[in-house]
Design a protein around this motif. Structure first.
Motif, PDB file in Angstrom:
ATOM      1  N   TYR A   6       0.826  -1.205   0.000  1.00  0.00           N
ATOM      2  CA  TYR A   6       0.000   0.000   0.000  1.00  0.00           C
ATOM      3  C   TYR A   6       0.860   1.254   0.000  1.00  0.00           C
ATOM      4  CZ  TYR A   6       1.222   0.232   4.970  1.00  0.00           C
ATOM      5  OH  TYR A   6       1.911   0.313   6.158  1.00  0.00           O
ATOM      6  N   ILE A   7       0.213   2.374  -0.263  1.00  0.00           N
ATOM      7  CA  ILE A   7       0.855   3.689  -0.136  1.00  0.00           C
ATOM      8  C   ILE A   7       0.227   4.400   1.044  1.00  0.00           C
ATOM      9  CG2 ILE A   7       1.135   5.954  -1.222  1.00  0.00           C
ATOM     10  CD1 ILE A   7       1.323   4.557  -3.887  1.00  0.00           C
ATOM     11  N   LEU A   8       1.058   4.905   1.930  1.00  0.00           N
ATOM     12  CA  LEU A   8       0.598   5.622   3.112  1.00  0.00           C
ATOM     13  C   LEU A   8       0.494   7.114   2.807  1.00  0.00           C
ATOM     14  CD1 LEU A   8       0.053   5.605   6.253  1.00  0.00           C
ATOM     15  CD2 LEU A   8       2.502   6.077   6.512  1.00  0.00           C
ATOM     16  N   ILE A   9      -0.647   7.704   3.145  1.00  0.00           N
ATOM     17  CA  ILE A   9      -0.853   9.141   2.980  1.00  0.00           C
ATOM     18  C   ILE A   9      -1.072   9.732   4.354  1.00  0.00           C
ATOM     19  CG2 ILE A   9      -2.162  10.937   1.811  1.00  0.00           C
ATOM     20  CD1 ILE A   9      -0.956   8.899  -0.124  1.00  0.00           C
ATOM     21  N   HIS A  10      -0.179  10.610   4.809  1.00  0.00           N
ATOM     22  CA  HIS A  10      -0.353  11.223   6.135  1.00  0.00           C
ATOM     23  C   HIS A  10      -0.793  12.672   6.008  1.00  0.00           C
ATOM     24  CE1 HIS A  10      -0.052  12.078  10.332  1.00  0.00           C
ATOM     25  NE2 HIS A  10       0.708  13.127  10.047  1.00  0.00           N
ATOM     26  N   LEU A  11      -1.922  12.985   6.637  1.00  0.00           N
ATOM     27  CA  LEU A  11      -2.531  14.312   6.571  1.00  0.00           C
ATOM     28  C   LEU A  11      -2.786  14.820   7.984  1.00  0.00           C
ATOM     29  CD1 LEU A  11      -5.263  13.147   4.048  1.00  0.00           C
ATOM     30  CD2 LEU A  11      -3.185  14.373   3.426  1.00  0.00           C
ATOM     31  N   ALA A  12      -3.063  16.114   8.089  1.00  0.00           N
ATOM     32  CA  ALA A  12      -3.365  16.683   9.399  1.00  0.00           C
ATOM     33  C   ALA A  12      -4.856  16.595   9.692  1.00  0.00           C
ATOM     34  CB  ALA A  12      -2.891  18.135   9.477  1.00  0.00           C
ATOM     35  N   SER A  13      -5.665  17.335   8.947  1.00  0.00           N
ATOM     36  CA  SER A  13      -7.079  17.416   9.297  1.00  0.00           C
ATOM     37  C   SER A  13      -7.943  17.500   8.041  1.00  0.00           C
ATOM     38  CB  SER A  13      -7.314  18.630  10.205  1.00  0.00           C
ATOM     39  OG  SER A  13      -8.626  18.624  10.726  1.00  0.00           O
ATOM     40  N   LEU A  14      -9.140  18.063   8.217  1.00  0.00           N
ATOM     41  CA  LEU A  14     -10.150  18.081   7.161  1.00  0.00           C
ATOM     42  C   LEU A  14      -9.677  18.796   5.899  1.00  0.00           C
ATOM     43  CD1 LEU A  14     -13.053  17.544   6.202  1.00  0.00           C
ATOM     44  CD2 LEU A  14     -13.718  19.678   7.322  1.00  0.00           C
ATOM     45  N   THR A  29      -4.135  13.233  11.903  1.00  0.00           N
ATOM     46  CA  THR A  29      -3.876  13.643  13.286  1.00  0.00           C
ATOM     47  C   THR A  29      -5.108  14.189  13.992  1.00  0.00           C
ATOM     48  OG1 THR A  29      -3.142  15.819  12.519  1.00  0.00           O
ATOM     49  CG2 THR A  29      -1.449  14.151  12.850  1.00  0.00           C
ATOM     50  N   SER A  30      -6.238  14.327  13.283  1.00  0.00           N
ATOM     51  CA  SER A  30      -7.426  14.904  13.922  1.00  0.00           C
ATOM     52  C   SER A  30      -8.659  14.050  13.699  1.00  0.00           C
ATOM     53  CB  SER A  30      -7.702  16.320  13.392  1.00  0.00           C
ATOM     54  OG  SER A  30      -8.411  16.246  12.170  1.00  0.00           O
ATOM     55  N   ASN A  31      -9.590  14.151  14.634  1.00  0.00           N
ATOM     56  CA  ASN A  31     -10.839  13.403  14.515  1.00  0.00           C
ATOM     57  C   ASN A  31     -11.671  13.884  13.331  1.00  0.00           C
ATOM     58  OD1 ASN A  31     -11.336  15.859  16.141  1.00  0.00           O
ATOM     59  ND2 ASN A  31     -13.432  15.112  16.230  1.00  0.00           N
ATOM     60  N   ILE A  32     -11.578  15.185  13.008  1.00  0.00           N
ATOM     61  CA  ILE A  32     -12.362  15.731  11.902  1.00  0.00           C
ATOM     62  C   ILE A  32     -11.899  15.120  10.585  1.00  0.00           C
ATOM     63  CG2 ILE A  32     -13.015  17.833  10.679  1.00  0.00           C
ATOM     64  CD1 ILE A  32     -12.567  19.377  13.245  1.00  0.00           C
ATOM     65  N   GLY A  33     -10.597  15.059  10.386  1.00  0.00           N
ATOM     66  CA  GLY A  33     -10.064  14.431   9.184  1.00  0.00           C
ATOM     67  C   GLY A  33     -10.398  12.951   9.129  1.00  0.00           C
ATOM     68  N   TYR A  34     -10.325  12.301  10.275  1.00  0.00           N
ATOM     69  CA  TYR A  34     -10.645  10.869  10.372  1.00  0.00           C
ATOM     70  C   TYR A  34     -12.095  10.612   9.965  1.00  0.00           C
ATOM     71  CZ  TYR A  34     -11.240   6.231  12.510  1.00  0.00           C
ATOM     72  OH  TYR A  34     -11.519   4.892  12.724  1.00  0.00           O
ATOM     73  N   ASP A  35     -13.015  11.381  10.540  1.00  0.00           N
ATOM     74  CA  ASP A  35     -14.438  11.184  10.243  1.00  0.00           C
ATOM     75  C   ASP A  35     -14.748  11.460   8.773  1.00  0.00           C
ATOM     76  OD1 ASP A  35     -14.978  10.470  12.837  1.00  0.00           O
ATOM     77  OD2 ASP A  35     -15.645  12.461  13.457  1.00  0.00           O
TER      78      ASP A  35
END
Length: 395
Positions: free
Chosen positions: A47-55, A81-87
């Motif tokens: 896989y390719i990992l994409i790391h982001l902060a938030s929405l 790193t944030s619940n908003i981005g996760y959701d």
């Protein structure tokens, strides 16, 4: 890296009482907190990992998601790193996890079974342990849409661990010439493509509420991503816009602040409907649903971007509403999007104002303008990314 982890650990311990208080008082802060200190091993292969902060970063990356998939032909796994981005990413049907605290031993657990083929970090997400762990285990790591403030530039120059971490990126794609010049101090393989937030393509939406909002052909003005600190600015603005025959839509930045916005509207005697209950639609609508701002932009004609009326907030993305040919207003505090603001000003799409005393005259003036068209810019950015990323598969 060992010293960095030790220092980070002691900082974590010293901050623990504060963190516990925040976890009790803030739903956003305590969201899946234990997943951050006890991550589950990744089971996905190849896989390719994409790391982001938030929405905002999540939405921006999705502008080039198809480009990345078409080049590498591998599954994408997202880290945020944030619940908003996760959701938000979950709502898009994507595989996502919350990044752990930046300790080497946590990444050892996280990547116990499978390491990514490639890791893509976004904008300012420079986490020394995360990046160094991946590089140590032969994962190629790149930074895209990279930006660096003057303050961060001085900070990174001062601390060796950040200087060395930035030097380890296989390639850095900066979002501006100015950012490229700063990153060149740390890494010699820096490229330039414009901000991927400019590359937002128009989408079509089939939400029932869009038809309801448009059914009487009223022009729509959106106050987008407003914070509770900005409520005092809204009273005059709402009345000015309503007096011109617009339907006003107010979208709080955080749903947890919704009761404060309701109390505010009742306090200034403005009748309103909740977006979720439009059977008796009013000229003022309060958004009580997360993740639908872009859909609202698709039917509006003017937008005031929140987070820009307080120096502590530093603004939100003005590109997204402009893509849908909205004329964009914002306050003076757009530090996080200074280059975007200047670009939209040059394109005749945006004006900054310091108060609402003359908002009405601005609206009347810009109603006559030919609103902007950013589709050409979108294609230029996607082509630029495609050219740079394609070279990675040849290495």
């Amino acid at each position: 890296m060992f010293s960095y982890n030790i220092i980070f650990f002691f900082v974590f311990l010293l901050s623990l009482p504060y963190l516990l208080v925040k976890a009790v008082s803030s739903k956003r802060f305590r969201y899946k907190f234990f997943d951050r200190i006890n991550p589950k091993p990744i089971k996905q292969n190849d896989y390719i990992l994409i790391h982001l902060a938030s929405l905002g970063e999540a939405k921006a990356f999705l502008n080039i998601k198809e480009t990345v998939e078409s080049i590498f032909k591998k599954k994408l796994l997202f880290s945020v790193t944030s619940n908003i981005g996760y959701d938000y990413l979950k709502s898009q049907g994507l595989e996502v996890f919350l990044a752990p605290l930046d300790f080497n031993f946590l990444y050892k657990r996280l990547f116990k079974q499978n390491l990514p083929h490639l890791a893509i970090f976004f904008e300012t997400e420079i986490w020394p342990s995360y990046i160094n762990y991946l590089k140590k285990h032969n994962t190629r790591v790149i930074l895209i849409n990279a930006r660096m403030s003057d303050k961060s530039y001085k900070f990174y120059l001062r601390f060796k661990v950040f200087y060395e971490t930035i030097s380890k990126f296989d390639v850095i794609i900066a979002k501006s010439q100015k950012d490229m010049e700063k990153f060149n101090k740390f890494n010699k393989n820096v490229k330039f493509c414009d901000n991927v937030k400019y590359a937002l393509g128009k989408k079509t939406f089939d939400y029932d509420f869009l038809l309801t909002l448009k059914m009487d052909n009223k022009k729509i003005f959106v106050f987008a991503s407003f914070h509770k600190q900005e409520l005092e600015f809204l009273q005059k603005a709402i009345n000015e816009v309503l007096s011109l025959g617009y339907r006003v839509i107010i979208a709080p930045r955080y749903m947890e602040d919704l009761p404060l916005f309701e109390k505010f509207l009742k306090g200034i005697a403005v009748e309103y409907s909740m977006l979720s209950k439009l059977s008796d639609i009013k000229d003022c609508v309060l958004v009580d649903r997360f993740g639908i701002l872009e859909a609202l932009y698709s039917i509006s004609s003017m937008v005031f971007v929140g987070g820009s009326l307080s120096a502590k907030l530093k603004g939100h993305n003005p590109i997204e509403p402009a893509i849908y040919n909205n004329f964009v207003f914002c306050g003076l505090y757009m530090d996080s999007f200074a280059q975007e603001v200047e670009y939209l000003k040059r394109s005749g799409c945006l004006v900054q104002i310091h108060n609402f005393d003359n908002l009405k005259s601005y609206i009347l003036e810009y109603e006559k303008s030919n609103f902007c068209n950013l589709e050409r810019k979108t294609q230029e950015i996607i082509t630029c990314y495609k050219n740079i990323l394609s070279k990675l598969i040849q290495v």
